[in-house]
Structures are given as C-alpha cells and as structure tokens.
Design a protein around this motif. Sequence first.
Motif, PDB file in Angstrom:
ATOM      1  N   PHE A  33     -11.510   9.399  12.274  1.00 31.56           N
ATOM      2  CA  PHE A  33     -11.492  10.844  12.469  1.00 31.56           C
ATOM      3  C   PHE A  33     -12.601  11.206  13.444  1.00 31.56           C
ATOM      4  O   PHE A  33     -13.616  10.517  13.524  1.00 31.56           O
ATOM      5  N   VAL A  55      -6.485  -1.045   6.341  1.00 32.97           N
ATOM      6  CA  VAL A  55      -6.080  -0.044   7.318  1.00 32.97           C
ATOM      7  C   VAL A  55      -7.280   0.847   7.622  1.00 32.97           C
ATOM      8  O   VAL A  55      -7.945   1.331   6.714  1.00 32.97           O
ATOM      9  N   ILE A 108       1.348   5.132   0.469  1.00 37.90           N
ATOM     10  CA  ILE A 108       0.697   6.241   1.175  1.00 37.90           C
ATOM     11  C   ILE A 108       0.262   7.335   0.196  1.00 37.90           C
ATOM     12  O   ILE A 108      -0.739   8.020   0.412  1.00 37.90           O
ATOM     13  N   GLU A 145      -4.157  -2.942  -3.027  1.00 39.10           N
ATOM     14  CA  GLU A 145      -3.152  -3.931  -3.377  1.00 39.10           C
ATOM     15  C   GLU A 145      -2.335  -3.328  -4.503  1.00 39.10           C
ATOM     16  O   GLU A 145      -2.897  -2.887  -5.492  1.00 39.10           O
ATOM     17  N   MET A 178       0.845  -1.196   0.000  1.00 45.41           N
ATOM     18  CA  MET A 178       0.000   0.000   0.000  1.00 45.41           C
ATOM     19  C   MET A 178       0.878   1.243   0.000  1.00 45.41           C
ATOM     20  O   MET A 178       1.791   1.365   0.790  1.00 45.41           O
ATOM     21  N   ILE A 218      -8.694   4.285   9.264  1.00 52.12           N
ATOM     22  CA  ILE A 218      -8.207   5.625   9.608  1.00 52.12           C
ATOM     23  C   ILE A 218      -9.377   6.408  10.207  1.00 52.12           C
ATOM     24  O   ILE A 218     -10.227   6.907   9.469  1.00 52.12           O
ATOM     25  N   PHE A 229      -7.601  13.988  13.548  1.00 53.11           N
ATOM     26  CA  PHE A 229      -7.059  12.681  13.193  1.00 53.11           C
ATOM     27  C   PHE A 229      -6.933  11.817  14.441  1.00 53.11           C
ATOM     28  O   PHE A 229      -6.434  12.279  15.457  1.00 53.11           O
ATOM     29  N   LEU A 230      -7.361  10.603  14.364  1.00 51.62           N
ATOM     30  CA  LEU A 230      -7.096   9.648  15.436  1.00 51.62           C
ATOM     31  C   LEU A 230      -6.102   8.621  14.912  1.00 51.62           C
ATOM     32  O   LEU A 230      -5.822   8.569  13.723  1.00 51.62           O
ATOM     33  N   THR A 231      -5.597   7.784  15.806  1.00 54.18           N
ATOM     34  CA  THR A 231      -4.556   6.839  15.394  1.00 54.18           C
ATOM     35  C   THR A 231      -5.090   5.799  14.405  1.00 54.18           C
ATOM     36  O   THR A 231      -6.090   5.137  14.683  1.00 54.18           O
ATOM     37  N   PRO A 232      -4.455   5.652  13.270  1.00 50.60           N
ATOM     38  CA  PRO A 232      -4.873   4.599  12.340  1.00 50.60           C
ATOM     39  C   PRO A 232      -4.514   3.218  12.870  1.00 50.60           C
ATOM     40  O   PRO A 232      -3.642   3.102  13.739  1.00 50.60           O
ATOM     41  N   TYR A 233      -5.161   2.208  12.394  1.00 50.83           N
ATOM     42  CA  TYR A 233      -4.897   0.854  12.891  1.00 50.83           C
ATOM     43  C   TYR A 233      -5.178  -0.181  11.810  1.00 50.83           C
ATOM     44  O   TYR A 233      -5.749   0.137  10.770  1.00 50.83           O
ATOM     45  N   ILE A 276      -7.592  11.236   2.035  1.00 48.96           N
ATOM     46  CA  ILE A 276      -7.660  11.857   3.362  1.00 48.96           C
ATOM     47  C   ILE A 276      -7.781  13.364   3.212  1.00 48.96           C
ATOM     48  O   ILE A 276      -8.647  14.006   3.831  1.00 48.96           O
ATOM     49  N   ILE A 307      -3.191   7.021  -0.879  1.00 53.33           N
ATOM     50  CA  ILE A 307      -4.217   7.147   0.159  1.00 53.33           C
ATOM     51  C   ILE A 307      -4.387   8.590   0.602  1.00 53.33           C
ATOM     52  O   ILE A 307      -5.498   9.051   0.862  1.00 53.33           O
ATOM     53  N   GLU A 308      -3.266   9.297   0.634  1.00 54.52           N
ATOM     54  CA  GLU A 308      -3.314  10.683   1.118  1.00 54.52           C
ATOM     55  C   GLU A 308      -4.334  11.558   0.396  1.00 54.52           C
ATOM     56  O   GLU A 308      -5.049  12.315   1.052  1.00 54.52           O
TER      57      GLU A 308
END
Lengths: 659, 156
Positions: free
Chosen positions: B137, B133, B3, B151, B1, B135, B27-31, B10, B6-7
């Motif tokens: 908010f 992932v 970034i 992918e 992946m 993300i 923003f909160l922590t991505p996981y 966002i 993806i940005e």
Amino acid sequence: MQAKVKKPAALVMDVLTSGTNSALEAGQRSRVVFLNSVTLAGGIMIALFAALNFSVGNLPLAIACASVSAIVFANFAFIRATRRFLAGGAVDCIIIFLFYLLLAYSGGEAGSGVLWSMTYPLIALFLLGPVWGSAVALSYGGAVAAVIFHPLLNKSGFPPLYSARVVGTYFFIWVFALIYETVRRATQARLLEAKKQTDDILAGVYDGIFLMDRNFRLGAVHSKRLEELVESTDPAGKPLLDLLAPALAKKDFDAASDYLDLFFAGTVNEALLAEINPLSEIGLNFPRPDGSSVSRRLRFQFIRIASAASPFPLMGVASDVTDEYALKRKLEAEEKEHKRSMESLFQIIHVDPAMMREFISDTEAELETVSDLMRSEESSGAEVLETLFQSAHAIKGNAALLGLQEFASKVHDYEDSVKAKIDGGHQWRDLLELTLALADIKKELDSLKFLIQKILRFQSETKTAGLRDGSLLTWSIEKIVKRESARCGIPASVRFEGFNRDSVPDEYRKLAKDVIIQLIRNSFAHGFEDKRTRAERRKDEAGLITLSVAWDEANVTLRYSDDGRGLDPELIRRKALSLPEFSVKAKTMSAGELGKLIFHPGFSTAESAGLGAGRGIGMSLVKRRIGEAGGKLAVRSALGRYLEFVVSLPIPRSAEAVS
Amino acid sequence: MDIAHIEPFIEATVGVFRDMLGMESQFLTPYLLGADLKHEWDISGIIGIAGDSKGVVVISFTAELAAEITSVLVGHKVASDDPDVIDAVGELVNIIAGNAKKGLEEFRLSISLPSIIRGSNHQISWQSDVPIVGIPFRTASGKFHLSVGLENIISS
C-alpha cells in the motif's frame, strides 16, 4: 450328589448361617452366626434346665422352662425358614430380656444372677443395631434398676449404693458397646464401598489384571477380562504358565518360564526385565472343548509389587493386541504394495525426472518473473494481467505436454479467470484474488516438486533408469512430439539438423523450449491434415517436423517447419472479418499481412479453446518472448505444403567468448 | 488461502489508517513473496492466526511512516528512533487485529496478540511450504505492506 456329603465344619457353618453360608457379606454374616449361636445355646440351656427341674419334681418351673425352650427352637426354625434375622433377633432379645430379669430377681448365689445382665447391651446392640438395640438395652436397664432398687422386689437385699454401682456399670457397658458398634458399622460401610469400587473396576477394565504369588499362581482377585483372555472360567490359584501352556508353543513356554524366574532373582532391574519380556507380544492359540481353537495376540506386562512382604509380589497385566497386530501387518503389506505400484507406475509413465525437474525450475522461474513484474510499481494492472495470462499459458502448455493434466487444468482455470478479468475490467480486489490463486498454483507446484524429488530418490534407489546425458532439449522435444501426437491421434516424427550439445546457448534454452513447444502445439492444432487429405496431397501419413540450428557471426538461427497445410490466407481473412478489430482492414490485407495476424494476441482460427489450442495466445507468446530476447521471427509458408518459422537470436556474450 | 480470511485484515488496516491517522491508502498490485525475499521494511507487527486457517499476517512499515504514525498519535513530531515508535506501532497493529477480528467472526479463527519486530531490513522466516502473498500500500507519508501466509486447515 456331592452337596449332600458335607464336612462337619461345613455343616456347622450351614446351621449357624441359616443356610446362607458365604452368600452374605462378612459383617452381616457374623451377626447371623451370633444370632443362631445365641438362639441354639439358649434353647439347649433352657431345655437342660427344664430336664433338671423335671428330675427334681419341680413341675411348674420344668413346664415353664420346656415351653420357653420350645419357643426358642421355634424361633431358630423361623430364622432358618424366613431369614428374617431382625425379627428373629427381636424374639431372642425379648426372651433374654425376661430370662435375665428373672435371674436378677431370683438372685442366685449371693445375688450374682444380676451379673448376667451386663452382657445384655452387647447382645441387644449386636442383634438389633444401634437404635433399636439401645432402646431395648435401656429399657432393660430400667427394668433391672427397678428390680434391684425396689425394696419389695430386691430379693438379694442389695444395699442402694451397691445397686447404684450395678446400674452404673450396666450403663458404661451400654455406652462402650454403642460406640464400638457405631464405629464398626462405619468401617464396615467404608470397606464395603471400597470393595465395590474395586470390583467394578475389575469387572469393567478391558485388560486382564492379576496378582501372582512366588509360584506364579494367580490370586483370587483378578479382572473379569482375564478369564476371557486366557480362556479359563476360574483362573484363581492356577499358575499362569499352566493356563497358557495349551496355547503356547513349547519354545515360548520355556522362554516365559525362565523369564518369570528372573523376577525373584532380585538382581535384574525392572527396565531390563520389561525389555526382554518374551510375552510382550505373543501369539496364542487356545484350543476349545469343541475341537476348534481361538487365536489371540496378547501383550503381558509384569510389575513387581513394592511391598516385599506381600504374599502376591508380582502383578501381571494382559492386553489383547490382536487387532493392533492385524492392523500393523496390514499396514506393512499395504506399504509394500504401495511401493510396488509406485514402481510399476513409474515404469508405465516413464517420466524422465530430469525433464520434470526442468519443468519445475522453468515454472518457478516463470512465477518469479511474474511476481517481480507485479512487485514493480511501474507496471500497470493491465500489464500485470497480460503477463499473468501469457505466463499461465506457457506453464499450462509445458504441463500438458508432460502429461501433468491435473496441474495443466488447474492453470487452465486460472487462465480463464485472468481472461475474464482482462475482458471484464478489474478492481484491486480481482488482482488480490488472482494473486491468491497464483499462490495456490505455487503450492501445487511445490507438492509436484516434492513428488518428483521422491521419484528421483526412488530412482536412484532402484536404479531402474539413469539420468540421460547429452542433449536434453532434443530428447524432450521428441517426447513432447510423441505425446502430442498420441493426444491428437496424428502420427508424426521430428528431425533434427545441426543440433548438438552446445548448439542452443544456455541463455536461450528455456526460450527455445517455450517457443518450440508452442510451435509444436500449433503444428498439431492447425498444421497437420487428417489422413485422407494427406494421402490426397501425396504426403506421408506421419507428419514431419524439422528443426535446425545454425550459427553465423551475429546470430543463432532456429528453423522450425512442419509439412502441414501451411497458412491459409483466406481462412485467416474469414476469421479476421468476424472480429470487430480487423473487420474493415482484413478485406484489403495482403497474404503476408494476414500471416502476421496469427501473432496477434487473442487471434485464433480454432473454434473453441481447449488445453491444446484456441486461446490465440500461443503465437503471440512466441513473438513476445522472441522480441524480449532481442530476436526476430519470420514466417514462410506454402499453402498445402509447409509452414516454417525462422527465429534468429543475437549470439549471447558468453557464447561469443567460447566460440 | 481464502480471500475471505484476508480481506478483514485489509479492511481493518485501511480503515484504521483512514479513521485514526487520517491517511488514505492506495492499493498497489499484490504479488507472490519469495520466502527469502529481502525487503526494505524497518518495523513489522506479526499477528498469528489459528483455526480453520493457520499462519501469520504481517504488517510492515518503513521507519519514516512509523515515525509519522507516531507523530500523529502523540501529537508532536518524533524521530524514527524514538522509543515511542514501537509502542505506537504496537498499539496500531493491536487495533488493526482487533478490528479484523470483527470481520472474522463467522469463521472459526482465533488471532493472537501482535508482536512487534524492529530493525532495518529485518527478515521474517516463513514456513517453507506455504506461499506468501505480499500486499503493498502507498500513503502520502510512505509505504506499508501486508504479508499473508495462510494455510487452509479445513478446506471449505
């Protein structure tokens, strides 16, 4: 030699085509044949006429006829020599023009000489084409009209109305001849174009395409490629199987012969025929005249032609599948080889799949824990980073010990980037980047998992190794010690005391393994001395690790010790003094306090960080994990003799019930 | 992946929330999102991606936030079960996708028209071999969430 002995028909053909025979296309050929026929017939007729006049003594006419006849024969020779058919045709047209005009003028029997004129448009159009032919035919029409209308020239004395009908008929013949000729030419051109396209297709197509009659003889029209495929320069008219016979095994020849007969049995359907085709892929060895031979693998397909009345009711398509076949064989061989090498690889590494599977599930659990923490909104970014770091470290350790160097170094890089963010401060974007990198690790893990499942399946197929029962933990610890020992070049063994299947409760299995792995790594990185030192200290050359488990009412206690150099308080103090955090405190610390420093995050006495040690994270991970499980950790050490870790964990509820 | 793939999503999302709705996103922590993880979202917009990368970007909202967004867009208060909510969220996701497209121009990527799924605690079945992932908010009116499963087809 043979060319000179010509059959009469061939000779006539040669004369009439001016020696071009079948070289010209059909339309042009018919024109040339007509031209030569007219020329010859006219020449002979006029010569006969001259002879007749000589015999009756009409000398002027006889001479005139003889000279015209000579001109006509000269024209014939001219046509034959130069093959300028249009020019020859023009000469003929002029002579016939004058001759017909003479006949019309002289009248003959009841003025019937004019009837010859009616053929003139046909001759002119056929020899000279629509444009020039029409011009000549119309001029002739004008000339004839002048002859039969003019009172002085009209020898036969036709009444004007009769003459008008003659001219009208002539005109009609010209019109219809013109229409016929134009249509004929257009059709001819279309046919020619279609034939040219067919020829191009047959010359260019990469398959052998041919038609067969009821005796399986090949038609004259076939693709050029067929000649190469069946090694015959002129396959037309020969039975297919005769062409293949020299290259075909007897058995295959018989099968093919029986098979082809089925096509005219009428009862067998196309699909079935295609299925049982013995020539669907057949190896052929064509002998060459020079004694060598050429091998080829051909695929023949046979298709019935729909129109039943066709003289060639069967179409065949032959394709060269030699390369395809070779590739298929190669693939099969490679797959076999691959399987064999996989087998030997498996034997060499002798990975225990159960251990691998455990690694996978542990790592998955680790990732899940981390992800849960990241997901929880209570956790701060710093906390997340710290956990990521420790988890990565634990995963890396496990991976390295199983010999998964590739994966371990990937996680090592990850650890590096997490460390960089911890030290250098982080933005939200950094967290996203780390999460994406974590996703990549997860993907890597998934493919490892896939591989291991494959090995497992392979194992159960080949039955080269069974799953071990009993204590997987002790067995994997032994493995890990062996591997680490090989990696560091320090001989070592491990001794278990009080270990049995149930001695470590399931709840602590992963914890115990994580902790023991870190401790083993610690022993090899910091504990065991080199050979010389060990000899000086009267120790066995091989390092010894002792592991024991004991239960009491409240706790299960795990003791880990090695007979290495033990903790060196002065070494730790020196290291601590170099770190800003401890530089002041370290001066006055007692040996016990210094010993505790090894559990401090980021503290390591190793000079640089590698896959084995030096991050200063392993021991802090041990302490943290034990703390999280509600356990206690104690260290005992004697410098130069041993280092012991004592881990006591509360007995879990489930185990209480059992005991 | 990657970034970089993806940005743009966002940035487009945060930008649209700020400029169109006047909502600041935190923003909160991505996981890492487990494939079978249940979540509390009520409405999701799905944007398909094809090209150098292949996969899906999902923007999920709680019913409350969706209703709030709709209220801002239509100019009066609407309930969370109002039929306008679907249209409004659909339009919002469409605009986000359109804006993200600008940031993706340098890549060989094409993005589909978004489709909207509604239903409390609906579940999205992801492709199993691609890690997802999450993300998250937070806005003053509720939470929303980007889920990304991409992918790399052509690794750079």
